[in-house]
Design a protein around this motif. Sequence first.
Motif, PDB file in Angstrom:
ATOM      1  N   LEU A  79       2.784  14.842  -4.704  1.00 13.38           N
ATOM      2  CA  LEU A  79       2.765  13.450  -5.127  1.00 13.38           C
ATOM      3  C   LEU A  79       1.719  12.701  -4.323  1.00 13.38           C
ATOM      4  O   LEU A  79       1.518  12.977  -3.145  1.00 13.38           O
ATOM      5  CB  LEU A  79       4.130  12.785  -4.874  1.00 13.38           C
ATOM      6  N   ASP A  80       1.060  11.761  -4.959  1.00 17.59           N
ATOM      7  CA  ASP A  80       0.133  10.883  -4.257  1.00 17.59           C
ATOM      8  C   ASP A  80       0.195   9.520  -4.923  1.00 17.59           C
ATOM      9  O   ASP A  80       0.830   9.364  -5.981  1.00 17.59           O
ATOM     10  CB  ASP A  80      -1.287  11.450  -4.289  1.00 17.59           C
ATOM     11  N   ILE A  81      -0.435   8.556  -4.300  1.00 16.28           N
ATOM     12  CA  ILE A  81      -0.470   7.221  -4.890  1.00 16.28           C
ATOM     13  C   ILE A  81      -1.900   6.715  -4.946  1.00 16.28           C
ATOM     14  O   ILE A  81      -2.731   7.057  -4.103  1.00 16.28           O
ATOM     15  CB  ILE A  81       0.424   6.212  -4.125  1.00 16.28           C
ATOM     16  N   GLU A  82      -2.173   5.949  -5.981  1.00 15.75           N
ATOM     17  CA  GLU A  82      -3.422   5.207  -6.103  1.00 15.75           C
ATOM     18  C   GLU A  82      -3.030   3.746  -6.097  1.00 15.75           C
ATOM     19  O   GLU A  82      -2.197   3.320  -6.906  1.00 15.75           O
ATOM     20  CB  GLU A  82      -4.150   5.561  -7.394  1.00 15.75           C
ATOM     21  N   GLN A  83      -3.615   2.999  -5.172  1.00 14.94           N
ATOM     22  CA  GLN A  83      -3.208   1.614  -5.004  1.00 14.94           C
ATOM     23  C   GLN A  83      -4.423   0.718  -4.882  1.00 14.94           C
ATOM     24  O   GLN A  83      -5.364   1.028  -4.154  1.00 14.94           O
ATOM     25  CB  GLN A  83      -2.334   1.505  -3.751  1.00 14.94           C
ATOM     26  N   THR A  84      -4.394  -0.380  -5.622  1.00 15.14           N
ATOM     27  CA  THR A  84      -5.376  -1.445  -5.458  1.00 15.14           C
ATOM     28  C   THR A  84      -4.597  -2.722  -5.175  1.00 15.14           C
ATOM     29  O   THR A  84      -3.369  -2.698  -5.086  1.00 15.14           O
ATOM     30  CB  THR A  84      -6.240  -1.615  -6.733  1.00 15.14           C
ATOM     31  N   SER A  85      -5.303  -3.825  -5.077  1.00 11.31           N
ATOM     32  CA  SER A  85      -4.613  -5.087  -4.778  1.00 11.31           C
ATOM     33  C   SER A  85      -3.642  -5.495  -5.877  1.00 11.31           C
ATOM     34  O   SER A  85      -2.674  -6.202  -5.622  1.00 11.31           O
ATOM     35  CB  SER A  85      -5.625  -6.207  -4.537  1.00 11.31           C
ATOM     36  N   ASP A  86      -3.871  -5.029  -7.110  1.00  9.16           N
ATOM     37  CA  ASP A  86      -2.986  -5.447  -8.207  1.00  9.16           C
ATOM     38  C   ASP A  86      -2.364  -4.294  -8.992  1.00  9.16           C
ATOM     39  O   ASP A  86      -1.798  -4.498 -10.057  1.00  9.16           O
ATOM     40  CB  ASP A  86      -3.728  -6.384  -9.154  1.00  9.16           C
ATOM     41  N   SER A  87      -2.453  -3.065  -8.468  1.00  8.21           N
ATOM     42  CA  SER A  87      -1.809  -1.947  -9.166  1.00  8.21           C
ATOM     43  C   SER A  87      -1.324  -0.898  -8.174  1.00  8.21           C
ATOM     44  O   SER A  87      -1.833  -0.782  -7.056  1.00  8.21           O
ATOM     45  CB  SER A  87      -2.764  -1.309 -10.176  1.00  8.21           C
ATOM     46  N   PHE A  88      -0.318  -0.149  -8.611  1.00  8.76           N
ATOM     47  CA  PHE A  88       0.256   0.930  -7.806  1.00  8.76           C
ATOM     48  C   PHE A  88       0.648   2.020  -8.786  1.00  8.76           C
ATOM     49  O   PHE A  88       1.454   1.796  -9.685  1.00  8.76           O
ATOM     50  CB  PHE A  88       1.489   0.418  -7.052  1.00  8.76           C
ATOM     51  N   THR A  89       0.063   3.203  -8.633  1.00  9.78           N
ATOM     52  CA  THR A  89       0.334   4.321  -9.527  1.00  9.78           C
ATOM     53  C   THR A  89       0.785   5.527  -8.707  1.00  9.78           C
ATOM     54  O   THR A  89       0.111   5.921  -7.758  1.00  9.78           O
ATOM     55  CB  THR A  89      -0.917   4.697 -10.344  1.00  9.78           C
ATOM     56  N   LEU A  90       1.930   6.081  -9.082  1.00 11.49           N
ATOM     57  CA  LEU A  90       2.426   7.312  -8.477  1.00 11.49           C
ATOM     58  C   LEU A  90       1.922   8.464  -9.324  1.00 11.49           C
ATOM     59  O   LEU A  90       2.026   8.432 -10.550  1.00 11.49           O
ATOM     60  CB  LEU A  90       3.953   7.309  -8.443  1.00 11.49           C
ATOM     61  N   ILE A  91       1.365   9.481  -8.681  1.00 18.02           N
ATOM     62  CA  ILE A  91       0.780  10.618  -9.402  1.00 18.02           C
ATOM     63  C   ILE A  91       1.460  11.901  -8.965  1.00 18.02           C
ATOM     64  O   ILE A  91       1.564  12.184  -7.773  1.00 18.02           O
ATOM     65  CB  ILE A  91      -0.731  10.702  -9.142  1.00 18.02           C
ATOM     66  N   LEU A  92       1.930  12.655  -9.942  1.00 21.69           N
ATOM     67  CA  LEU A  92       2.465  13.987  -9.713  1.00 21.69           C
ATOM     68  C   LEU A  92       1.417  14.984 -10.203  1.00 21.69           C
ATOM     69  O   LEU A  92       0.981  14.924 -11.350  1.00 21.69           O
ATOM     70  CB  LEU A  92       3.769  14.194 -10.496  1.00 21.69           C
TER      71      LEU A  92
END
Length: 157
Positions: free
Chosen positions: A109-122
């Motif tokens: 699992l990892d995450i991609e995060q910006t100031s206005d979004s958060f995405t969890l990635i499997l």
Amino acid sequence: KYFYTMTTKQSNANVLINIACQYIYFLSKGLLKYRIKVNTGSDGIKIWIEDKQLKQQWETTIADVTKHGLGLPSKTIWKCFENAVELQKKPFNQDGQPVKIKNDDPPYLDIEQTSDSFTLILSLSVSNLDRFTYSFDMKQIVIDAFDKLNSELLDSR
């Protein structure tokens, strides 16, 4: 403990899952600690994540996991999710080296995060073939002072 029951349908309507992990590390975030909970609810599977340092929280509910990536069976996807959480409870491998992922490694699992979004990635590999990726966009939860204090109390245990 994790429980699964499946029908022949590809949705996760009949998947029962209960994960609560006080410490999880994401590859892109180094030694930053997160907390994760994954539970079956009436409208799907709810994923909740908290940044333990900043006390920021995000959540999403997944009605059909197969719509978030290529069509592997739901049971396979959630089992890989479970395995990734288990593997990422510690930031280092048995040799004391930082965990590094290669294409033939277990799911992660990892995450991609910006100031206005958060995405969890499997990300997972089946039989050492190409990696499959499932992305879950999450919404930030606005927490009040009581919620923040409750989170700090959990951390002090």
